[in-house]
Structure formats: C-alpha cells, structure tokens
Design a protein around this motif. Sequence first.
Motif, mmCIF file in Angstrom:
data_model
loop_
_atom_site.group_PDB
_atom_site.id
_atom_site.type_symbol
_atom_site.label_atom_id
_atom_site.label_comp_id
_atom_site.label_asym_id
_atom_site.label_seq_id
_atom_site.Cartn_x
_atom_site.Cartn_y
_atom_site.Cartn_z
ATOM 1 N N SER A 260 0.826 -1.219 0.000
ATOM 2 C CA SER A 260 0.000 0.000 0.000
ATOM 3 C C SER A 260 0.855 1.262 0.000
ATOM 4 N N THR A 261 2.187 1.115 0.079
ATOM 5 C CA THR A 261 3.040 2.299 0.236
ATOM 6 C C THR A 261 4.165 2.331 -0.795
ATOM 7 N N PRO A 262 3.833 2.500 -2.062
ATOM 8 C CA PRO A 262 4.860 2.444 -3.119
ATOM 9 C C PRO A 262 5.801 3.641 -3.117
ATOM 10 N N ASN A 263 5.506 4.676 -2.339
ATOM 11 C CA ASN A 263 6.327 5.891 -2.388
ATOM 12 C C ASN A 263 7.353 5.994 -1.274
ATOM 13 N N LEU A 264 7.548 4.906 -0.563
ATOM 14 C CA LEU A 264 8.486 4.956 0.567
ATOM 15 C C LEU A 264 9.897 5.314 0.114
ATOM 16 N N LYS A 265 10.505 6.239 0.855
ATOM 17 C CA LYS A 265 11.899 6.612 0.600
ATOM 18 C C LYS A 265 12.811 6.079 1.696
ATOM 19 N N GLY A 266 12.262 5.889 2.878
ATOM 20 C CA GLY A 266 13.075 5.406 3.984
ATOM 21 C C GLY A 266 12.291 4.429 4.851
ATOM 22 N N ILE A 267 12.916 3.283 5.144
ATOM 23 C CA ILE A 267 12.306 2.301 6.048
ATOM 24 C C ILE A 267 13.339 1.992 7.123
ATOM 25 N N PHE A 268 12.947 2.193 8.358
ATOM 26 C CA PHE A 268 13.889 2.037 9.460
ATOM 27 C C PHE A 268 13.425 0.893 10.363
ATOM 28 N N LEU A 269 14.156 -0.200 10.286
ATOM 29 C CA LEU A 269 13.764 -1.415 11.015
ATOM 30 C C LEU A 269 14.868 -1.870 11.959
ATOM 31 N N ARG A 270 15.770 -0.979 12.246
ATOM 32 C CA ARG A 270 16.890 -1.273 13.129
ATOM 33 C C ARG A 270 16.409 -1.833 14.483
ATOM 34 N N PHE A 271 17.125 -2.777 15.024
ATOM 35 C CA PHE A 271 16.813 -3.353 16.338
ATOM 36 C C PHE A 271 15.380 -3.859 16.454
#
Length: 331
Positions: A260-271
């Motif tokens: 649903s989010t094709p425009n993502l520029k940053g994904i932060f999944l650290r820790f």
Amino acid sequence: RKLSSLEYLDLSSNNLSRVPAGLPRSLVLLHLEKNAIRSVDADVLTPIRSLEYLLLHSNQLHARGIHPRAFQGLKRLHTVHLYNNALERVPSGLPRRVRTLMILHNQITGIGRDDFATTYFLEELNLSYNRITSPQVHRDAFRKLRLLRSLDLSGNRLHTLPPGLPRNVHVLKVKRNELAALARGALAGMAQLRELYLTGNRLRSRALGPRAWADLAHLQLLDIAGNQLTEIPEGLPESLEYLYLQNNKISTVPANAFDSTPNLKGIFLRFNKLAVGSVVESAFRRLKHLQVLDIEGNFEFADVSKDRGQLEEEEDEEDEEDEDEEDEERR
Ligand SMILES: *[C@@H]1O[C@H](CO)[C@@H](O)[C@H](O)[C@H]1NC(C)=O
Ligand SMILES: *[C@@H]1O[C@H](CO)[C@@H](O)[C@H](O)[C@H]1NC(C)=O
C-alpha cells in the motif's frame, strides 16, 4: 515611561518576582524569561498594545499567578512562551490572537473544555512534558482550533490518543506517553496530517488496525519506533515516504508488507527481531523511490555458520547498489 519609542526590552536573567508595571507602551518584544516571576497582574501588560512577543519562560508561575485579564486587549500578541514554569493548568484569559503558545515543561494535568475556547488563531501548541492523562482531556477541548498546524503532546501520561484532536494539524507528536491504543476514530478526518510521531509508547500490533490510518491521505512520515509492534502496520497510506519502526519486536517482513506504500523513501527497522529467512526480499521490489533501508541490529538469532555465505552475498549486492545510487546522485 519616557522611552516612548522603545520596541525591544530584555530583562531576562534577573531576579524579578513580578512583571514590572509602567513598561513602555511601544514595546513589541519583551524578554522576561529566567527571572523568579510568580505573578502577572491585571494591568501591567494590557497598556502595551503593540506587544507581539512575550517571553516568560523559566520563571515560577503557577496558574493562579496569572490574572485572567492579564492579556486582555493585546491584539498583536502572537507568540507567548510560558515553558518551564509551574503551571498546573492552562492559564485562563490567553491572548485571543495568540498563534504560537509554548507551555511545555509545566505541571498541567488536563485540558478543560474551555481552555482553548477563544484562541481561534492558534497555529502551534506545544504541551509536551506536562502531566496530562487521557481522562483529563475534554473531548471538545480542541474544537475551536481550526487553524492549528502543530500539536505536541509528547512526554505526558496519555494511555490512548485523545478523541477530538484538531482535524487540520499537519504535525502531531505524541511521543513518550503510555499509549496502548489509538481510540477508535482518533485519527479520523485528519486528511492534512503530514507527520505523526508515536515514538516510545506501548503500542502493540493488534492495537493498530488497518482502519487506523484510513483518512490520513497526506501522511508522509510515520514514527512508531520504540513500541511493542510485532508486525509491519497494515493499510498504511499511499502518500507515506518515511516509516520509522526501529526498536520494536517485528519478526517478519512479508511479501505484501509495502504493497500500500509504493512511495516509501526510507524504512527504518533497526533493532527488531528479524531473522534471516523471515524477510521476503520481493517486499521491497516495488519501492522505486527507496533510498534508505536500515535493518541493522537484527538477525542475531540467525544460524550464522549455515547462512554466512548467503549473508555475505547479500551484503555485496547491497554495496553495489549503494555505489550505483551514489553514481546516480553524482550524475
Ligand atoms: C532574589 O530575590 C530574593 C528575594 O526576592 C532574594 O532572597 C535573593 O537573594 C535574590 N537573589 C539574588 C541573586 O539577588
Ligand atoms: C515542542 O517543544 C520541544 C522543546 O523545544 C521541541 O523539541 C518540539 O519539537 C516542539 N514540538 C513541535 C511540534 O514543534
């Protein structure tokens, strides 16, 4: 009294215990911060009709110390700093034309129905680091704040997002509270919201149904870092560009995670708790604008001996991609 053209007066960092009377009426900017002011009497400020900025932060003001008519008739007064005082409630008789009100770092426990009933022009309201609890926020408290663009309720004691939040805000911060749920419809109608910060609460995945975000058609930044999520939230708005999910307990990235989010520029999944094999690579395939994918501090449960070869390969690929990106940027 004779300085009839004086516009700027700085009396900060002294030992005043009250706002002095007889200040020049021509003042535009009055610094009174960092004194020991305990009271603002009825008619010390009201003659200063040109006053625009009033800085009273870092004093010793209790709510009862501010006379209800202290700001009466100050039609130009648009910026009031009252942070770092001892206010137990929002003072009554706020200036009607105030646009920026900073009352963070006080001891305010709630927001009453009429606290903001006459401040129609308020654009920025910072109530962070007080002691506000959910039952003490009246559901109509924000009803008049149609022009409000920025609301900060971080560092309070809210356990649910209060109902009746102002619908037109662009930035909403509710970091470091005790949020375990977003009340049903709490974000309904907030089509102007650009940035939502829910960092450092107690949100679990099941508290965030896909309907929670349904109305946030312009949301660009969502920060739910430091909660107890076990899954990537569902049904996020298409407008989303930055998704902060670090320091949660997310264990998988399924293939449809970002559909649903094709425009993502940053994904932060650290820790988080991602394990090798629980991240479906194709989940990222459609994200044509992705610039940052931060998954550091995961994979600690991986069987390293078995997966080492594979991991290294993946890392090499990532490096190459980085270089490609840098090349592109240079171009
Ligand atoms: C500030 O004023 C109080 C009384 O109003 C006095 O006790 C204190 O000594 C003063 N502090 C300084 C640094 O002058
Ligand atoms: C509220 O004030 C704090 C402290 O200055 C600041 O960090 C925060 O960004 C402000 N909130 C907004 C929404 O500007």
